[in-house]
Every structure is written in C-alpha cells, then in structure tokens.
Design a protein around this motif. Structure first.
Motif, PDB file in Angstrom:
ATOM      1  N   ILE A  22       0.855  -1.180   0.000  1.00  0.00           N
ATOM      2  CA  ILE A  22       0.000   0.000   0.000  1.00  0.00           C
ATOM      3  C   ILE A  22       0.894   1.235   0.000  1.00  0.00           C
ATOM      4  O   ILE A  22       1.831   1.336   0.796  1.00  0.00           O
ATOM      5  CB  ILE A  22      -0.922   0.026   1.242  1.00  0.00           C
ATOM      6  N   ILE A  23       0.602   2.175  -0.897  1.00  0.00           N
ATOM      7  CA  ILE A  23       1.362   3.418  -1.002  1.00  0.00           C
ATOM      8  C   ILE A  23       0.381   4.566  -0.789  1.00  0.00           C
ATOM      9  O   ILE A  23      -0.629   4.670  -1.494  1.00  0.00           O
ATOM     10  CB  ILE A  23       2.062   3.528  -2.373  1.00  0.00           C
ATOM     11  N   HIS A  24       0.675   5.411   0.206  1.00  0.00           N
ATOM     12  CA  HIS A  24      -0.213   6.506   0.593  1.00  0.00           C
ATOM     13  C   HIS A  24       0.542   7.815   0.404  1.00  0.00           C
ATOM     14  O   HIS A  24       1.637   7.985   0.940  1.00  0.00           O
ATOM     15  CB  HIS A  24      -0.598   6.302   2.059  1.00  0.00           C
ATOM     16  N   TYR A  25      -0.030   8.733  -0.357  1.00  0.00           N
ATOM     17  CA  TYR A  25       0.644   9.997  -0.593  1.00  0.00           C
ATOM     18  C   TYR A  25      -0.357  11.133  -0.769  1.00  0.00           C
ATOM     19  O   TYR A  25      -1.539  10.912  -1.010  1.00  0.00           O
ATOM     20  CB  TYR A  25       1.605   9.929  -1.787  1.00  0.00           C
ATOM     21  N   ASP A  26       0.169  12.353  -0.583  1.00  0.00           N
ATOM     22  CA  ASP A  26      -0.583  13.582  -0.820  1.00  0.00           C
ATOM     23  C   ASP A  26      -0.067  14.191  -2.113  1.00  0.00           C
ATOM     24  O   ASP A  26       1.132  14.109  -2.408  1.00  0.00           O
ATOM     25  CB  ASP A  26      -0.320  14.625   0.283  1.00  0.00           C
ATOM     26  N   LEU A  27      -0.943  14.834  -2.840  1.00  0.00           N
ATOM     27  CA  LEU A  27      -0.520  15.577  -4.016  1.00  0.00           C
ATOM     28  C   LEU A  27      -1.607  16.553  -4.425  1.00  0.00           C
ATOM     29  O   LEU A  27      -2.733  16.484  -3.931  1.00  0.00           O
ATOM     30  CB  LEU A  27      -0.164  14.653  -5.179  1.00  0.00           C
ATOM     31  N   LYS A  28      -1.231  17.467  -5.305  1.00  0.00           N
ATOM     32  CA  LYS A  28      -2.171  18.430  -5.876  1.00  0.00           C
ATOM     33  C   LYS A  28      -2.150  18.236  -7.386  1.00  0.00           C
ATOM     34  O   LYS A  28      -1.361  18.869  -8.079  1.00  0.00           O
ATOM     35  CB  LYS A  28      -1.751  19.861  -5.539  1.00  0.00           C
ATOM     36  N   PRO A  29      -3.022  17.379  -7.911  1.00  0.00           N
ATOM     37  CA  PRO A  29      -3.019  17.160  -9.355  1.00  0.00           C
ATOM     38  C   PRO A  29      -3.429  18.404 -10.136  1.00  0.00           C
ATOM     39  O   PRO A  29      -3.000  18.609 -11.258  1.00  0.00           O
ATOM     40  CB  PRO A  29      -4.010  16.026  -9.557  1.00  0.00           C
ATOM     41  N   LEU A  30      -4.255  19.231  -9.530  1.00  0.00           N
ATOM     42  CA  LEU A  30      -4.682  20.500 -10.115  1.00  0.00           C
ATOM     43  C   LEU A  30      -4.510  21.579  -9.047  1.00  0.00           C
ATOM     44  O   LEU A  30      -4.632  21.286  -7.854  1.00  0.00           O
ATOM     45  CB  LEU A  30      -6.149  20.429 -10.552  1.00  0.00           C
ATOM     46  N   PRO A  31      -4.243  22.823  -9.437  1.00  0.00           N
ATOM     47  CA  PRO A  31      -4.097  23.888  -8.442  1.00  0.00           C
ATOM     48  C   PRO A  31      -5.318  23.942  -7.519  1.00  0.00           C
ATOM     49  O   PRO A  31      -6.448  23.764  -7.955  1.00  0.00           O
ATOM     50  CB  PRO A  31      -3.996  25.158  -9.288  1.00  0.00           C
ATOM     51  N   ALA A  32      -5.058  24.149  -6.248  1.00  0.00           N
ATOM     52  CA  ALA A  32      -6.124  24.261  -5.234  1.00  0.00           C
ATOM     53  C   ALA A  32      -6.984  23.003  -5.141  1.00  0.00           C
ATOM     54  O   ALA A  32      -8.152  23.069  -4.777  1.00  0.00           O
ATOM     55  CB  ALA A  32      -6.992  25.488  -5.495  1.00  0.00           C
ATOM     56  N   PHE A  33      -6.414  21.851  -5.481  1.00  0.00           N
ATOM     57  CA  PHE A  33      -7.156  20.599  -5.405  1.00  0.00           C
ATOM     58  C   PHE A  33      -6.284  19.528  -4.733  1.00  0.00           C
ATOM     59  O   PHE A  33      -5.815  18.607  -5.373  1.00  0.00           O
ATOM     60  CB  PHE A  33      -7.581  20.152  -6.807  1.00  0.00           C
ATOM     61  N   PRO A  34      -6.032  19.681  -3.416  1.00  0.00           N
ATOM     62  CA  PRO A  34      -5.206  18.690  -2.730  1.00  0.00           C
ATOM     63  C   PRO A  34      -5.981  17.384  -2.545  1.00  0.00           C
ATOM     64  O   PRO A  34      -7.185  17.395  -2.278  1.00  0.00           O
ATOM     65  CB  PRO A  34      -4.902  19.341  -1.389  1.00  0.00           C
ATOM     66  N   VAL A  35      -5.290  16.285  -2.718  1.00  0.00           N
ATOM     67  CA  VAL A  35      -5.918  14.971  -2.519  1.00  0.00           C
ATOM     68  C   VAL A  35      -4.953  14.044  -1.789  1.00  0.00           C
ATOM     69  O   VAL A  35      -3.741  14.202  -1.865  1.00  0.00           O
ATOM     70  CB  VAL A  35      -6.345  14.302  -3.850  1.00  0.00           C
ATOM     71  N   GLN A  36      -5.540  13.103  -1.085  1.00  0.00           N
ATOM     72  CA  GLN A  36      -4.786  11.972  -0.589  1.00  0.00           C
ATOM     73  C   GLN A  36      -5.061  10.841  -1.567  1.00  0.00           C
ATOM     74  O   GLN A  36      -6.192  10.657  -2.019  1.00  0.00           O
ATOM     75  CB  GLN A  36      -5.230  11.563   0.812  1.00  0.00           C
ATOM     76  N   TRP A  37      -4.021  10.097  -1.894  1.00  0.00           N
ATOM     77  CA  TRP A  37      -4.166   9.013  -2.842  1.00  0.00           C
ATOM     78  C   TRP A  37      -3.558   7.766  -2.210  1.00  0.00           C
ATOM     79  O   TRP A  37      -2.454   7.807  -1.675  1.00  0.00           O
ATOM     80  CB  TRP A  37      -3.448   9.362  -4.139  1.00  0.00           C
ATOM     81  N   VAL A  38      -4.302   6.689  -2.261  1.00  0.00           N
ATOM     82  CA  VAL A  38      -3.826   5.402  -1.757  1.00  0.00           C
ATOM     83  C   VAL A  38      -3.890   4.414  -2.908  1.00  0.00           C
ATOM     84  O   VAL A  38      -4.951   4.231  -3.519  1.00  0.00           O
ATOM     85  CB  VAL A  38      -4.680   4.897  -0.570  1.00  0.00           C
ATOM     86  N   THR A  39      -2.741   3.830  -3.232  1.00  0.00           N
ATOM     87  CA  THR A  39      -2.703   2.808  -4.276  1.00  0.00           C
ATOM     88  C   THR A  39      -2.168   1.507  -3.693  1.00  0.00           C
ATOM     89  O   THR A  39      -1.487   1.495  -2.666  1.00  0.00           O
ATOM     90  CB  THR A  39      -1.814   3.233  -5.467  1.00  0.00           C
ATOM     91  N   GLU A  40      -2.497   0.430  -4.366  1.00  0.00           N
ATOM     92  CA  GLU A  40      -2.015  -0.899  -3.988  1.00  0.00           C
ATOM     93  C   GLU A  40      -1.327  -1.529  -5.188  1.00  0.00           C
ATOM     94  O   GLU A  40      -1.829  -1.449  -6.306  1.00  0.00           O
ATOM     95  CB  GLU A  40      -3.182  -1.795  -3.552  1.00  0.00           C
ATOM     96  N   ILE A  41      -0.180  -2.137  -4.941  1.00  0.00           N
ATOM     97  CA  ILE A  41       0.474  -2.937  -5.977  1.00  0.00           C
ATOM     98  C   ILE A  41      -0.272  -4.274  -6.000  1.00  0.00           C
ATOM     99  O   ILE A  41      -0.227  -5.024  -5.027  1.00  0.00           O
ATOM    100  CB  ILE A  41       1.976  -3.153  -5.681  1.00  0.00           C
ATOM    101  N   THR A  42      -0.974  -4.530  -7.083  1.00  0.00           N
ATOM    102  CA  THR A  42      -1.828  -5.721  -7.132  1.00  0.00           C
ATOM    103  C   THR A  42      -1.204  -6.885  -7.895  1.00  0.00           C
ATOM    104  O   THR A  42      -1.558  -8.031  -7.645  1.00  0.00           O
ATOM    105  CB  THR A  42      -3.198  -5.396  -7.752  1.00  0.00           C
ATOM    106  N   HIS A  43      -0.327  -6.582  -8.841  1.00  0.00           N
ATOM    107  CA  HIS A  43       0.317  -7.631  -9.643  1.00  0.00           C
ATOM    108  C   HIS A  43       1.771  -7.250  -9.846  1.00  0.00           C
ATOM    109  O   HIS A  43       2.098  -6.073  -9.960  1.00  0.00           O
ATOM    110  CB  HIS A  43      -0.329  -7.752 -11.026  1.00  0.00           C
ATOM    111  N   MET A  44       2.603  -8.259  -9.930  1.00  0.00           N
ATOM    112  CA  MET A  44       4.014  -7.985 -10.168  1.00  0.00           C
ATOM    113  C   MET A  44       4.684  -9.236 -10.734  1.00  0.00           C
ATOM    114  O   MET A  44       4.516 -10.335 -10.207  1.00  0.00           O
ATOM    115  CB  MET A  44       4.696  -7.599  -8.853  1.00  0.00           C
TER     116      MET A  44
END
Length: 152
Positions: free
Chosen positions: A54-76
């Motif tokens: 599980i990878i958890h991070y903050d970012l602003k994909p667009l100005p004034a639009f902060p989001v928390q994003w959680v992704t999972e590595i499902t296949h490798m």
C-alpha cells in the motif's frame, strides 16, 4: 460511466534490470512527478515492492485541489510488469500497468492506464477541460525527466 485509456511508451538506454530497480522503488516517484503537484509520500516505504504493498501519498493534481491518494500494488512479475490500483483518491477507478519490454536500444517502458472519473456528465466535462490535458502534461514531464536522467 466512461472508461478512458492513456497509453504511453518510452525507450531508455537501460537494461530491464536497471529500469526495474528504478521504477519498482516507490521512493523514486517524486523525482518524475511535476513539482507543482506537491507530491509527498505519507507511508513509510520499503525499497522492495511486492504485491499487496500500500502506497499513501498527498498531491495536488490540479491547483487548489489537494488529494490523498492510496494505491495498492496488485500484480508484479519481476523485471516485466507491475500494476498499481487506486484504493482511495480522486478517480472512481484507476488501473495502471507498468510494462518493461526488451528493445534494441535498451528497454521500452510502457504505461497503460485505464481510469474513470466520478460525477457522471460533470466528470466527462472535467476530463475534456482539465484531466486529460493534465495527465498528458504529467507524462510528458516524466518522459523529459527520464530522458535527462538516463540520457536517451
């Protein structure tokens, strides 16, 4: 619901092993993410990627639009592919395949992303006006950073 696809390829003068070592280290993600996105890793990272990570991070994909994003590595499959899927974040659906293919000049990095935006018709409008262009900019930035870092 509208399913969008973004498909990008880039050849780098690296072995598959070298490419794998770079791309499978979540800590490297910030170096290929535009600075204006204010990318910040929230979860402690091991340098060894694995299915279920599980990878958890903050970012602003667009100005004034902060989001928390959680992704999972499902296949490798080591040195061949890995898949990250959004568990929480700005998309209704996000499935990102990272492929590493042999190429006469090194390795071809192939990204195939399938995604769905929330909000029905408003999401479709947002895609046309903002999201599609922003994703193109992000991947162009990434392409330039990788070309510069690995001199391709």
């Amino acid at each position: 619901m509208r399913l969008y696809t973004l498909h990008k390829k880039q050849v780098l003068p690296l072995s598959k092993q070298e490419a794998w070592e770079f791309f499978s280290d979540p800590g490297k993600l910030s170096s290929i993410t535009p600075g204006d996105m204010k990318f910040n890793m929230r979860s402690p990272m091991s340098r060894t990627m694995h299915p279920g990570m599980i990878i958890h991070y903050d970012l602003k994909p667009l100005p004034a639009f902060p989001v928390q994003w959680v992704t999972e590595i499902t296949h490798m499959i080591e040195e061949r592919l890995f898949v990250d899927e959004q568990r929480f974040g700005p998309f209704r659906f996000w499935h990102h395949q990272h492929h590493f293919n042999d190429h006469p000049l090194g390795v071809e990095i192939e990204d195939i992303i399938h995604y769905v935006l929330p909000f029905g018709p408003l999401g479709t409008l947002a895609h046309r006006m903002l999201v599609e262009k922003r994703l193109e900019e992000i991947f162009e930035f990434r392409k330039q950073q990788l070309s510069q870092a690995f001199r391709s």
